[in-house]
Scaffold this active site. Structure first.
Site, PDB file in Angstrom:
ATOM      1  N   GLU A   1     -13.084  -3.707   1.399  1.00 22.23           N
ATOM      2  CA  GLU A   1     -11.820  -4.185   1.953  1.00 22.23           C
ATOM      3  C   GLU A   1     -10.968  -3.087   2.591  1.00 22.23           C
ATOM      4  O   GLU A   1     -10.214  -3.346   3.532  1.00 22.23           O
ATOM      5  CB  GLU A   1     -11.004  -4.971   0.924  1.00 22.23           C
ATOM      6  CG  GLU A   1     -10.487  -4.217  -0.249  1.00 22.23           C
ATOM      7  CD  GLU A   1      -9.693  -5.149  -1.171  1.00 22.23           C
ATOM      8  OE1 GLU A   1      -8.527  -5.386  -0.878  1.00 22.23           O
ATOM      9  OE2 GLU A   1     -10.254  -5.629  -2.172  1.00 22.23           O
TER      10      GLU A   1
ATOM     11  N   SER B   1      -1.019  -9.154  -2.605  1.00 24.48           N
ATOM     12  CA  SER B   1      -0.655  -9.595  -3.961  1.00 24.48           C
ATOM     13  C   SER B   1      -0.276  -8.358  -4.769  1.00 24.48           C
ATOM     14  O   SER B   1       0.715  -8.342  -5.496  1.00 24.48           O
ATOM     15  CB  SER B   1      -1.838 -10.283  -4.640  1.00 24.48           C
ATOM     16  OG  SER B   1      -2.368 -11.265  -3.814  1.00 24.48           O
TER      17      SER B   1
ATOM     18  N   SER C   1      -1.838  -1.262  -2.267  1.00 27.04           N
ATOM     19  CA  SER C   1      -2.696  -0.079  -2.171  1.00 27.04           C
ATOM     20  C   SER C   1      -2.070   0.911  -1.206  1.00 27.04           C
ATOM     21  O   SER C   1      -1.548   0.505  -0.154  1.00 27.04           O
ATOM     22  CB  SER C   1      -4.072  -0.453  -1.615  1.00 27.04           C
ATOM     23  OG  SER C   1      -4.916  -0.873  -2.641  1.00 27.04           O
TER      24      SER C   1
ATOM     25  N   ARG D   1      -7.858   6.453  -1.021  1.00 27.30           N
ATOM     26  CA  ARG D   1      -6.803   5.659  -1.674  1.00 27.30           C
ATOM     27  C   ARG D   1      -6.071   6.600  -2.611  1.00 27.30           C
ATOM     28  O   ARG D   1      -6.667   7.182  -3.508  1.00 27.30           O
ATOM     29  CB  ARG D   1      -7.428   4.494  -2.442  1.00 27.30           C
ATOM     30  CG  ARG D   1      -6.421   3.551  -3.049  1.00 27.30           C
ATOM     31  CD  ARG D   1      -7.141   2.401  -3.742  1.00 27.30           C
ATOM     32  NE  ARG D   1      -6.203   1.382  -4.185  1.00 27.30           N
ATOM     33  CZ  ARG D   1      -5.602   1.401  -5.366  1.00 27.30           C
ATOM     34  NH1 ARG D   1      -5.825   2.375  -6.212  1.00 27.30           N
ATOM     35  NH2 ARG D   1      -4.760   0.433  -5.691  1.00 27.30           N
TER      36      ARG D   1
END
Ligand code: ADP
Length: 487
Positions: A226, A294, A297, A309
């Site tokens: 993703e 939701s 990140s 990340r």
């Protein structure tokens, strides 16, 4: 091809369109980790491009470089747009799969579906185009609502984009992930399973609903990481849309607190001063990408294939909506945002002045700063007086400020000035965007810039669409229609 480098990179007619398409396709093939988000730790970096010319490859040596993802100076976005119009179209990619082309992002709250509608249908395709394909196209492009909860964001539609040598329109569709079952029924009723045996999908739902797709419509989900999809989608959409990136500022670019000193920064009076302005994102690196879905990140992006990340928080858009539903009894995101827009968080939060009676001057903390989110709600008397709108506003301010704080800390740790916010939490939510703009600029003394993207939550799905390949499509099986396609 020489060493995997396409001929056009050496031809005298190098144009940004060719290179960008090539790069995009290369990038889509990078870093195919199918691990979960939690596995994408700080050290995780995408693998380098093995076959690109050195000048086009970003390695760690280039970290913090400020060139465009397309490297050549001529490939600035504006040049790109001009050249796209001025040069003959790229020859269609003969490896491209047959239509229809979809990309899907099955998120924790919303599923995003991006559909590519080709502008010209070539002779071969017209002959081969089946009734099923025509029906799917008509159904998707002539409606803006599908069933009770599916919506096409018509205002986001992108015309005249190019993917794999084909020009066409991108359509952006979303529905609640809780309705995946209804989507599968619809896909079955429209005969989609006859045309497509694999959908490129990302998001947690690509794992969770894998078996349902096979059982219900006999479609396989080819999963794309993703974060890879997100970054590829951001870079692609930005390269195709000169208006994609924008920021909020006062008309004269002065910090908002110098305009309205008597109003708290989160009040309507202060925030109404902000106007939306376009930002040229053609030299983006490095930037911090904060995806507010939701959950949240935070990624450091040094180049298309060099990112990691760096942080995240579970207090995201899902938290805002969940808490708002609990506290106010609202039942949709749109209702929660509308309530928040008319509320006042100062009846709910404890401010510095509620504690100090004024500013905490020694550390430069103004009296109207929130010292304790929801800090007033321990008083039964105040709880009895508070309105639903105030509770919604306080929830929005709490979640937004927390995201802003984390983003600011990450940006300052990583020495990054540009912070790009995306994700559907920012849908129809100018209030949060203005709050983030204020917070970034105020707390960094003007060093940080908050940037936003028009296609908010659709980048993962676009990244998947760019990734599709030929192996996974069924041949159109129906006999060629006697008449030409009706469009
Ligand atoms: P995810 O991939 O986790 O679903 P998104 O980027 O789609 O993330 O963002 C989901 C968030 O967007 C929700 O938690 C909510 O805050 C907000 N949102 C925006 N529009 C809607 C909507 N129509 N329904 C539910 N949530 C919405």
């Amino acid at each position: 091809m020489v060493l995997g480098i396409p001929f056009f990179l050496f031809s005298r007619q190098v144009n940004c369109q060719n290179i960008s398409i090539y790069l995009l396709i290369r990038l889509m093939r990078l870093h195919r980790c199918e691990g979960c988000l939690a596995a994408c730790g700080r050290q995780r970096r995408a693998t380098p491009l093995p076959t690109l010319p050195r000048s086009l490859v970003k390695t760690k040596l280039y970290k913090r470089s400020r060139r465009t993802p397309y490297t050549l100076a001529a490939m600035s976005k504006k040049n790109c747009v001009d050249m796209v119009d001025a040069t003959p179209p790229t020859p269609p990619d003969t490896d491209a799969p047959p239509m229809p082309w979809f990309g899907m992002d099955i998120g924790g709250t919303l599923t995003k579906l991006v559909y590519f509608e080709p502008r010209e249908t070539n002779r071969r395709e017209i002959d081969k185009e089946t009734e099923v394909l025509k029906n799917i196209r008509r159904y998707l492009t002539r409606n803006s609502a599908y069933g009770k909860t599916g919506r096409r964001d018509v205002h986001l539609q992108m015309d005249n984009v190019e993917i794999r040598g084909r020009r066409g329109t991108l359509h952006f569709i979303r529905f609640p992930t809780s309705e995946v079952g209804a989507f599968l029924q619809l896909a079955r009723s429209k005969g989609m399973a006859d045309l497509v045996n694999t959908i490129y999908a990302t998001g947690g739902g690509a794992y969770k609903f894998e078996e349902d797709f096979i059982k219900e419509v006999n479609m396989r989900l080819s999963k794309m990481d993703e974060l890879d999809a997100l970054i590829a989608g951001v870079l692609y959409v930005d390269s195709m849309n000169a208006q994609e990136c924008y920021y909020w500022a006062t008309p004269d670019e002065q910090p908002v607190h110098t305009h309205v000193c008597d109003s708290p920064p989160y009040s309507e009076a202060a925030l109404s001063v902000y106007v939306r302005k376009p930002f040229d994102f053609s030299s983006p690196y490095p930037f911090l990408l904060v995806n507010v879905g939701s959950g949240v990140s935070v990624l450091v992006v040094n180049a298309p294939n060099d990112y990691y990340r760096v942080s995240g928080t579970s207090l995201g858009g899902g938290t805002f909506l969940g808490l708002c539903c609990l506290l106010t009894g609202c039942s949709s995101f749109e209702e929660a945002i509308a309530l928040a827009a008319s509320g006042d968080n100062t009846t709910v939060d404890k401010l510095v002045r509620d504690i100090y009676g004024g500013d905490y001057a020694r550390f430069g903390l103004p009296g109207d700063l929130v010292a304790s989110s929801f800090g007033q709600m321990c008083s039964a008397e105040r709880r009895a007086r508070v309105s639903r709108a105030d509770l919604a506003r306080a929830t929005l301010v709490t979640i937004t400020n927390n995201i802003g704080s984390i983003a600011r800390l990450c940006a300052s740790n990583e020495h990054i000035e540009r912070v790009v916010f995306c994700g559907n939490f920012l849908r129809v939510n100018p209030l949060s965007m203005k709050l983030l703009s204020y917070a970034m600029s105020y707390w960094s003394r003007g060093a940080l810039k908050a940037l936003f993207l028009e296609h908010e939550g659709y980048f993962g799905a676009v990244g998947c669409l760019l990734h599709l390949d030929t192996k996974n499509h069924k041949q159109n099986r129906c006999p060629p229609p006697e008449n030409q396609a009706d469009r």
